[in-house]
Design a protein around this motif. Structure first.
Motif, PDB file in Angstrom:
ATOM      1  N   VAL A  43      18.919 -65.393-141.125  1.00 25.33           N
ATOM      2  CA  VAL A  43      18.532 -65.234-142.209  1.00 25.33           C
ATOM      3  C   VAL A  43      19.604 -64.871-143.149  1.00 25.33           C
ATOM      4  N   PHE A  44      20.250 -64.453-143.228  1.00 20.36           N
ATOM      5  CA  PHE A  44      21.079 -63.619-144.175  1.00 20.36           C
ATOM      6  C   PHE A  44      22.020 -65.126-144.445  1.00 20.36           C
ATOM      7  N   TRP A  45      22.159 -65.401-143.503  1.00 21.52           N
ATOM      8  CA  TRP A  45      23.217 -66.716-143.517  1.00 21.52           C
ATOM      9  C   TRP A  45      22.752 -67.715-144.592  1.00 21.52           C
ATOM     10  N   MET A  46      20.841 -68.262-144.045  1.00 21.57           N
ATOM     11  CA  MET A  46      20.698 -69.566-144.956  1.00 21.57           C
ATOM     12  C   MET A  46      20.720 -68.952-145.998  1.00 21.57           C
ATOM     13  N   ILE A  47      20.413 -67.896-146.492  1.00 22.92           N
ATOM     14  CA  ILE A  47      20.379 -67.308-147.892  1.00 22.92           C
ATOM     15  C   ILE A  47      21.568 -67.498-148.581  1.00 22.92           C
ATOM     16  N   LEU A  48      22.262 -66.937-148.275  1.00 25.11           N
ATOM     17  CA  LEU A  48      24.024 -67.291-148.456  1.00 25.11           C
ATOM     18  C   LEU A  48      24.313 -68.731-149.080  1.00 25.11           C
ATOM     19  N   ALA A  49      24.052 -69.546-147.604  1.00 29.55           N
ATOM     20  CA  ALA A  49      23.751 -71.131-147.725  1.00 29.55           C
ATOM     21  C   ALA A  49      23.399 -70.763-148.942  1.00 29.55           C
ATOM     22  N   MET A  50      21.728 -71.130-149.047  1.00 27.18           N
ATOM     23  CA  MET A  50      21.208 -71.358-150.145  1.00 27.18           C
ATOM     24  C   MET A  50      21.805 -71.516-151.827  1.00 27.18           C
ATOM     25  N   PHE A  51      22.209 -69.999-151.739  1.00 28.66           N
ATOM     26  CA  PHE A  51      22.647 -69.686-153.273  1.00 28.66           C
ATOM     27  C   PHE A  51      24.186 -70.062-152.990  1.00 28.66           C
ATOM     28  N   THR A  52      24.822 -70.038-152.640  1.00 31.01           N
ATOM     29  CA  THR A  52      26.662 -70.159-152.506  1.00 31.01           C
ATOM     30  C   THR A  52      26.443 -71.054-151.791  1.00 31.01           C
ATOM     31  N   GLY A  53      26.159 -71.647-150.977  1.00 31.00           N
ATOM     32  CA  GLY A  53      26.833 -72.686-150.194  1.00 31.00           C
ATOM     33  C   GLY A  53      27.577 -74.729-150.844  1.00 31.00           C
ATOM     34  N   GLY A  54      26.661 -74.542-151.513  1.00 31.39           N
ATOM     35  CA  GLY A  54      27.302 -76.226-152.185  1.00 31.39           C
ATOM     36  C   GLY A  54      28.578 -76.085-153.596  1.00 31.39           C
ATOM     37  N   ARG A  55      28.821 -77.031-153.584  1.00 27.17           N
ATOM     38  CA  ARG A  55      30.118 -77.397-154.822  1.00 27.17           C
ATOM     39  C   ARG A  55      29.609 -78.063-155.990  1.00 27.17           C
ATOM     40  N   GLN A  56      28.712 -79.241-155.122  1.00 26.18           N
ATOM     41  CA  GLN A  56      27.402 -79.771-155.738  1.00 26.18           C
ATOM     42  C   GLN A  56      26.215 -80.023-154.736  1.00 26.18           C
ATOM     43  N   PRO A  57      25.257 -80.349-155.478  1.00 23.08           N
ATOM     44  CA  PRO A  57      23.776 -80.277-154.954  1.00 23.08           C
ATOM     45  C   PRO A  57      23.766 -81.167-153.621  1.00 23.08           C
ATOM     46  N   ASP A  58      23.989 -82.512-153.377  1.00 21.68           N
ATOM     47  CA  ASP A  58      24.545 -83.015-152.677  1.00 21.68           C
ATOM     48  C   ASP A  58      25.190 -82.847-151.801  1.00 21.68           C
ATOM     49  N   ASP A  59      27.052 -81.343-151.866  1.00 22.07           N
ATOM     50  CA  ASP A  59      27.971 -81.127-151.280  1.00 22.07           C
ATOM     51  C   ASP A  59      28.551 -79.955-151.256  1.00 22.07           C
ATOM     52  N   PRO A  60      27.742 -79.767-149.708  1.00 20.78           N
ATOM     53  CA  PRO A  60      28.063 -78.437-149.161  1.00 20.78           C
ATOM     54  C   PRO A  60      29.497 -77.687-149.111  1.00 20.78           C
ATOM     55  N   TYR A  61      30.253 -76.675-148.802  1.00 24.46           N
ATOM     56  CA  TYR A  61      30.925 -76.187-148.485  1.00 24.46           C
ATOM     57  C   TYR A  61      31.034 -76.140-147.227  1.00 24.46           C
ATOM     58  N   PRO A  62      32.379 -76.797-146.445  1.00 26.44           N
ATOM     59  CA  PRO A  62      31.909 -76.771-145.010  1.00 26.44           C
ATOM     60  C   PRO A  62      32.023 -75.402-144.100  1.00 26.44           C
ATOM     61  N   TRP A  63      31.964 -74.544-144.291  1.00 27.73           N
ATOM     62  CA  TRP A  63      31.556 -73.311-143.821  1.00 27.73           C
ATOM     63  C   TRP A  63      30.090 -73.363-144.062  1.00 27.73           C
ATOM     64  N   VAL A  64      29.495 -73.409-144.587  1.00 25.43           N
ATOM     65  CA  VAL A  64      27.647 -73.642-144.907  1.00 25.43           C
ATOM     66  C   VAL A  64      27.428 -74.312-143.539  1.00 25.43           C
ATOM     67  N   ILE A  65      27.350 -75.185-142.710  1.00 24.70           N
ATOM     68  CA  ILE A  65      27.241 -76.312-141.824  1.00 24.70           C
ATOM     69  C   ILE A  65      25.678 -76.794-141.284  1.00 24.70           C
ATOM     70  N   VAL A  66      25.198 -75.118-141.873  1.00 21.09           N
ATOM     71  CA  VAL A  66      23.352 -75.704-141.854  1.00 21.09           C
ATOM     72  C   VAL A  66      22.484 -77.052-143.004  1.00 21.09           C
ATOM     73  N   THR A  67      23.536 -76.770-143.823  1.00 18.15           N
ATOM     74  CA  THR A  67      23.493 -78.060-144.622  1.00 18.15           C
ATOM     75  C   THR A  67      23.956 -79.457-144.765  1.00 18.15           C
ATOM     76  N   GLU A  68      24.852 -79.188-143.404  1.00 24.00           N
ATOM     77  CA  GLU A  68      25.924 -81.341-143.363  1.00 24.00           C
ATOM     78  C   GLU A  68      25.254 -81.817-142.652  1.00 24.00           C
ATOM     79  N   LYS A  69      25.036 -83.071-143.113  1.00 28.54           N
ATOM     80  CA  LYS A  69      24.453 -84.018-142.817  1.00 28.54           C
ATOM     81  C   LYS A  69      24.652 -83.847-141.138  1.00 28.54           C
ATOM     82  N   ALA A  70      24.200 -84.762-140.254  1.00 31.17           N
ATOM     83  CA  ALA A  70      24.174 -84.959-139.219  1.00 31.17           C
ATOM     84  C   ALA A  70      25.324 -85.311-138.471  1.00 31.17           C
TER      85      ALA A  70
END
Length: 120
Positions: free
Chosen positions: A64-91
Motif C-alpha cells: 500500500v505504501f509502495w503504491m502511495i509512494l509511486a503515485m506521488f513520487t514515481g514519475g518524471r513526467q505523467p507518462d514516464d515513470p521511474y524504473p523502480w516504480v514497476i507498477v505503472t510501467e507498460k506491460a
C-alpha cells in the motif's frame, strides 16, 4: 506468536504463482492488463514476504505504501515513470517484469532465512 513453517512458505508461494498464472491465462481478454496484473502481483507478494520477518502482520501495508509512494513520487513526467516504480510501467517493459520477479524471489529468500520456523 505462531512460528513459520515450510507449509506456510509453500502456500504463499503457490498462491502468488497461481494468481500470476491465472492472470496470464486470461490474456486473450486483454493481454496488457493481464500481464501487468501478474507482474504487479509478484511485486506486491515479494514486498510483503520480504518485510514479514520485520513487520509481521503489518507487512501487508508495505505494498500500500509502495503504491502511495509511486503515485506521488514515481514519475518524471505523467507518462514516464521511474524504473523502480514497476507498477505503472507498460506491460511490455522487460525491466519491470525482471524487477518484480527479483523482488518476489528476494522476499521469498528473506522470509525463508529470517522468519522463525517450527520443528516440522
Amino acid at each position: 506468536m505462531r512460528r513459520l513453517d515450510s507449509m506456510d512458505i509453500t502456500l504463499v508461494t503457490g498462491f502468488a504463482l497461481l494468481a500470476s498464472t491465472a492472470a496470464a491465462v486470461m490474456t486473450p481478454l486483454d493481454w496488457d492488463a493481464m500481464w501487468t496484473a501478474a507482474r504487479n502481483n509478484l511485486l506486491f507478494c515479494g514486498l510483503t514476504l520480504g518485510s514479514w520477518p520485520l513487520l509481521k502482520h503489518r507487512a501487508v501495508l508495505v505494498p500500500v505504501f509502495w503504491m502511495i509512494l509511486a503515485m506521488f513520487t514515481g514519475g518524471r513526467q505523467p507518462d514516464d515513470p521511474y524504473p523502480w516504480v514497476i507498477v505503472t510501467e507498460k506491460a511490455e517493459a522487460a525491466h519491470a517484469a525482471t524487477g518484480a520477479t527479483l523482488v518476489f524471489l528476494t522476499g521469498l529468500v528473506l522470509l525463508t532465512c529470517l522468519a522463525p520456523r517450527t520443528d516440522r
